[in-house]
Structures are given as C-alpha cells and as structure tokens.
Design a protein around this motif. Structure first.
Motif, PDB file in Angstrom:
ATOM      1  N   GLY A 297     -15.854   2.070  -2.414  1.00 18.92           N
ATOM      2  CA  GLY A 297     -14.910   0.935  -2.716  1.00 18.92           C
ATOM      3  C   GLY A 297     -14.126   0.361  -1.640  1.00 18.92           C
ATOM      4  O   GLY A 297     -14.271   0.600  -0.388  1.00 18.92           O
ATOM      5  N   ARG A 298     -13.659  -0.880  -1.855  1.00 24.47           N
ATOM      6  CA  ARG A 298     -12.544  -1.692  -1.234  1.00 24.47           C
ATOM      7  C   ARG A 298     -11.482  -0.987  -0.713  1.00 24.47           C
ATOM      8  O   ARG A 298     -10.942   0.095  -1.641  1.00 24.47           O
ATOM      9  CB  ARG A 298     -12.506  -3.116  -1.447  1.00 24.47           C
ATOM     10  N   GLN A 299     -10.855  -0.970   0.367  1.00 20.99           N
ATOM     11  CA  GLN A 299      -9.739  -0.420   0.792  1.00 20.99           C
ATOM     12  C   GLN A 299      -8.592  -1.568   0.896  1.00 20.99           C
ATOM     13  O   GLN A 299      -8.567  -2.207   1.805  1.00 20.99           O
ATOM     14  CB  GLN A 299      -9.762   0.342   2.066  1.00 20.99           C
ATOM     15  N   THR A 300      -7.942  -1.767  -0.485  1.00 22.16           N
ATOM     16  CA  THR A 300      -6.875  -3.104  -0.533  1.00 22.16           C
ATOM     17  C   THR A 300      -5.461  -2.518  -0.704  1.00 22.16           C
ATOM     18  O   THR A 300      -5.302  -1.769  -1.651  1.00 22.16           O
ATOM     19  CB  THR A 300      -7.337  -3.540  -1.394  1.00 22.16           C
ATOM     20  N   TRP A 301      -4.642  -2.548   0.251  1.00 20.91           N
ATOM     21  CA  TRP A 301      -3.088  -2.388  -0.180  1.00 20.91           C
ATOM     22  C   TRP A 301      -2.881  -3.514  -0.966  1.00 20.91           C
ATOM     23  O   TRP A 301      -2.999  -4.824  -1.052  1.00 20.91           O
ATOM     24  CB  TRP A 301      -2.432  -2.564   0.984  1.00 20.91           C
ATOM     25  N   GLN A 302      -2.055  -3.023  -2.158  1.00 19.20           N
ATOM     26  CA  GLN A 302      -1.554  -3.921  -3.134  1.00 19.20           C
ATOM     27  C   GLN A 302       0.264  -4.025  -2.973  1.00 19.20           C
ATOM     28  O   GLN A 302       0.841  -2.769  -2.589  1.00 19.20           O
ATOM     29  CB  GLN A 302      -1.670  -3.709  -4.654  1.00 19.20           C
ATOM     30  N   VAL A 303       0.847  -4.927  -3.051  1.00 27.73           N
ATOM     31  CA  VAL A 303       2.235  -5.036  -3.020  1.00 27.73           C
ATOM     32  C   VAL A 303       2.711  -5.532  -4.281  1.00 27.73           C
ATOM     33  O   VAL A 303       2.558  -6.468  -4.918  1.00 27.73           O
ATOM     34  CB  VAL A 303       2.730  -6.019  -1.868  1.00 27.73           C
ATOM     35  N   GLU A 304       3.860  -4.630  -4.896  1.00 28.39           N
ATOM     36  CA  GLU A 304       4.253  -4.936  -6.284  1.00 28.39           C
ATOM     37  C   GLU A 304       5.928  -5.154  -6.107  1.00 28.39           C
ATOM     38  O   GLU A 304       6.565  -4.630  -5.421  1.00 28.39           O
ATOM     39  CB  GLU A 304       3.998  -3.887  -7.249  1.00 28.39           C
ATOM     40  N   ASP A 305       6.219  -6.232  -6.586  1.00 28.63           N
ATOM     41  CA  ASP A 305       7.689  -6.523  -6.674  1.00 28.63           C
ATOM     42  C   ASP A 305       8.242  -5.912  -7.982  1.00 28.63           C
ATOM     43  O   ASP A 305       7.765  -5.950  -8.911  1.00 28.63           O
ATOM     44  CB  ASP A 305       8.017  -8.122  -6.926  1.00 28.63           C
ATOM     45  N   LEU A 306       9.328  -4.957  -7.813  1.00 25.82           N
ATOM     46  CA  LEU A 306       9.985  -4.235  -8.806  1.00 25.82           C
ATOM     47  C   LEU A 306      11.203  -4.764  -9.214  1.00 25.82           C
ATOM     48  O   LEU A 306      11.508  -4.736 -10.399  1.00 25.82           O
ATOM     49  CB  LEU A 306      10.170  -2.641  -8.125  1.00 25.82           C
ATOM     50  N   GLY A 307      11.919  -5.610  -8.458  1.00 27.52           N
ATOM     51  CA  GLY A 307      13.446  -5.991  -8.996  1.00 27.52           C
ATOM     52  C   GLY A 307      14.109  -4.600  -9.064  1.00 27.52           C
ATOM     53  O   GLY A 307      14.165  -3.956  -8.501  1.00 27.52           O
TER      54      GLY A 307
END
Length: 381
Positions: A297-307
């Motif tokens: 599969g793809r190697q993709t970093w995800q960024v999540e805003d948590l607040g």
C-alpha cells in the motif's frame, strides 16, 4: 470533594507552577480530590512571599523542611530541590509518612537513587511518584495509545528527545546545573533524562546496552560576580540503546540537549514500525502525525488536529490549544487521583521503578560516553 493538603519544599519555578495548577483546580471537571497548599519551605525566605501573597491557604512558612514533615495537617509533599539534596530529603519525607511527588532524577547518581529506593521500600503505605509532565500532552497520549493498540507492529526505531537552546549563549551566567557536585556527573542527562525515558520505559522498551555521545562545548561561563567559572557538566547527550525484542531488536535513541540551536523547550516522541508509525512534538502542540501501512500500500503520513483533549476533563473548549501549564496540571491531576484511590486516568506519573531504570540507563550512558565503548545496562537491583 476530598481535599489533600500539600507542603512544597523548594519555592522556585516548578514550585510556583504547582501552586498555579492547584489554584485553578476549578479548571478540571469530575476530579475525585483537590490539592490545597498549606505549607512552603525554602532556604531563601524571599521566595516564600509569592506563595503567601497568592495563596491564602498557606499557613506555614519555614526555612527547615523538617518543620513541614512534622506538621500533622500536611498529607503530601512536592519537593523541587537541586539533585544533590534528593538523597537526604526524599527519604525523610517518605519516612515521615508523607506522600511524595519529587522532581527528577530521584538522586544525583545510582547510589543515591538506591538510598531513596530503600526508604520507599520501608514505607509501602506512602505513594511516591516522579515528576514528568510532557507525556500528558494530548498528542503524546495519542502516540502512546497508538503503540498500545498494536498498530505499530514490529518496531524499527524509537526516538525521544528533550531539547533546549538557551545554553548556546556563552555569556549566560552559570547555574548549579553546571556544578558536578550539585547536579551530578550525568550533566544534561540527569536533569532531562526522565523526560525522554518515561514513555519508552512505560511501554516496556528497556535497552540492554547503550552507546552515548557526550558533548561539552562551553567550558566556562560568567559567574555573575565579574569572573568566570568552569562548566563541569555535559552540554548534550545522544544515547543509542539496543532494545531486545522477539521480533527483532531495535534502536532507542534518547537525546538530552541543552545546546540545540533554535529549540526553546522541545519534547518529542517518534515511533517507527512496520505496520504503523507515529510522531508528536511540542513544537506543534495541537497536532500529532501517524501512518498506517499495509503490504504493497501507500506510505502516507496523516496529520490530525487534536485541539484540547486532556486525560482529565476540563472546562476548556475542544477547539483550543493545550500548553505546558495544562500538562503540569494534568500530571498533578494524575497524582492527586491516585492519592484519592483512582487509576490516574490510565496513565500514572513516573514511578520509582521507572526512575530506577532510568538511572541504570544513565549510569551505563555515562560510562559509555567517557570510555567510547558500548556498555551493558545493569538492571539487577
């Protein structure tokens, strides 16, 4: 709500941070207990005035910490004093039956830590924890939960770092952390080591051997009196450890730097694995990064805003940011919750056994840094 009455030994920066956290306890929701500071102690009497001015609950001030220990109204102590005093004061606090949250590193060296451990063992009725607030950032908790869920798979590498930059200024006046007789021979590792060891040790990652690169860049500093004084302790340390694993050993990199160009007070945790990876840094306090990978599969970093997602609930709206003062209060909430019979929200403060393990790592790292050899970590105590 139950009230737990505290005394503070050491009225400097961190003592004031605890006082601030206690004063705004109303910020938290659904807590089992609240702290009330009723006594303070410092050799410098002038420092205690801030506490008596801002905290009407303080009824005892003293320059002798034993006066706090003799006060039957005090249930627990927060102790924030230079490393050289830990082995003398911590055992007396515990022997007096006072619960203790003490500043790291729980002794200036391994021998002093053993003396503290002996006192703790003699009083199993006393709760003792070590200060380490950075893992209470929401992003850090996300990384920890990610690992605990098994999402990482086989670990490739873990890096934990705590980086300062203020000591890059050679004109900065020297302080006690540059005195080996007060700070200890660990240097930067002693003051910052628990910050980088806390989460790896909590997750069961114990290196069996280490290699350390120790840096002493500035050899003398202004003494504040018109002269110069020698800098006796290490500026920076980079420790690379080997963590045994049934799925293949992996490196654990621990960085404690006081001269890190451009860094103010940065704590970070990076975990890289075959199935998933995760990263958090206090430079981006409202975010964490993660990757989930499947074969081919793809190697993709995800960024999540948590607040604002804190371990212990608060009145702050979720859209806002979490900060250092919040992490301090969350750490204290965990300690107070344990004192009230709770589970510390599922993430208790650093334990004496974790402090002991981090001393074992730092002892080996110091030997490695001075010899240039890879040194086994002795956990047999």
């Amino acid at each position: 709500m139950k009230t737990i009455r505290f005394g503070i030994i050491g009225c400097g920066l961190m003592g004031r941070e605890f006082a601030s956290a206690a004063a705004r306890w109303m910020h938290l929701t659904d807590t089992k207990a609240r702290p009330e500071i009723i006594g303070v102690c410092d050799k410098n009497e002038a420092l205690m005035g801030w506490f008596t001015t801002h905290l009407p609950s303080v009824t005892q001030t003293t320059t002798d910490f034993r006066d706090l220990l003799a006060n039957p109204e005090i249930d627990a102590i927060y102790c924030a004093v230079p490393h050289v005093l830990h082995a003398d004061i911590y055992p007396q606090i515990v022997a007096a039956g006072k619960h203790l949250l003490g500043e790291k590193p729980f002794g200036m060296d391994r021998a002093q830590n053993e003396a503290i451990d002996a006192a703790i063992a003699a009083r199993p009725d006393v709760l003792v924890r070590c200060s380490s607030e950075m893992p209470y950032f929401p992003g850090a908790q996300k990384v920890i939960d990610f690992v605990r869920s098994g999402a990482v798979g086989n670990v490739l590498e873990v890096e934990a770092a705590f980086l300062h930059s203020s000591d890059i200024n050679p004109d900065k006046v020297i302080n006690w952390k540059r005195d080996v007789n007060v700070n200890g021979a660990y240097g930067c590792m002693g003051d910052l080591g628990m910050h980088v060891c806390h989460v790896p040790l909590r997750l069961g990652w114990r290196p069996d051997r280490v290699h350390a690169s120790l840096v002493k860049q500035i050899t003398q500093r202004p003494d504040g009196k018109g002269g110069m004084a020698p800098c006796e302790t290490w500026d920076n340390a980079t420790i690379t450890g080997n963590v045994p694993s049934e799925n293949g050993n992996f490196p654990l990199v621990l960085k404690t730097w006081r001269i890190a160009p451009g860094e103010s007070n940065t704590w970070s945790l990076r975990v890289l694995g075959m199935n998933g990876s995760a990263f958090f840094t206090t430079k981006s306090p409202r975010q964490w990064q993660f990757m989930q990978y499947e074969a081919g599969g793809r190697q993709t970093w995800q960024v999540e805003d948590l607040g604002y997602q804190s371990l212990f609930g608060s009145i702050t709206g979720g859209i806002f940011e979490f900060g250092f003062a919040d992490a301090i209060q969350q750490m204290w909430a965990a300690f107070v919750d344990e004192l009230a019979g709770g589970d510390a929200g599922g993430f208790h403060c650093a334990t004496p056994s974790e402090a002991r393990a981090h001393h074992n790592i730092l002892t080996a790292a110091l030997a490695s840094g001075t010899s240039g050899q890879v040194v086994p970590v002795d956990y047999a105590r």
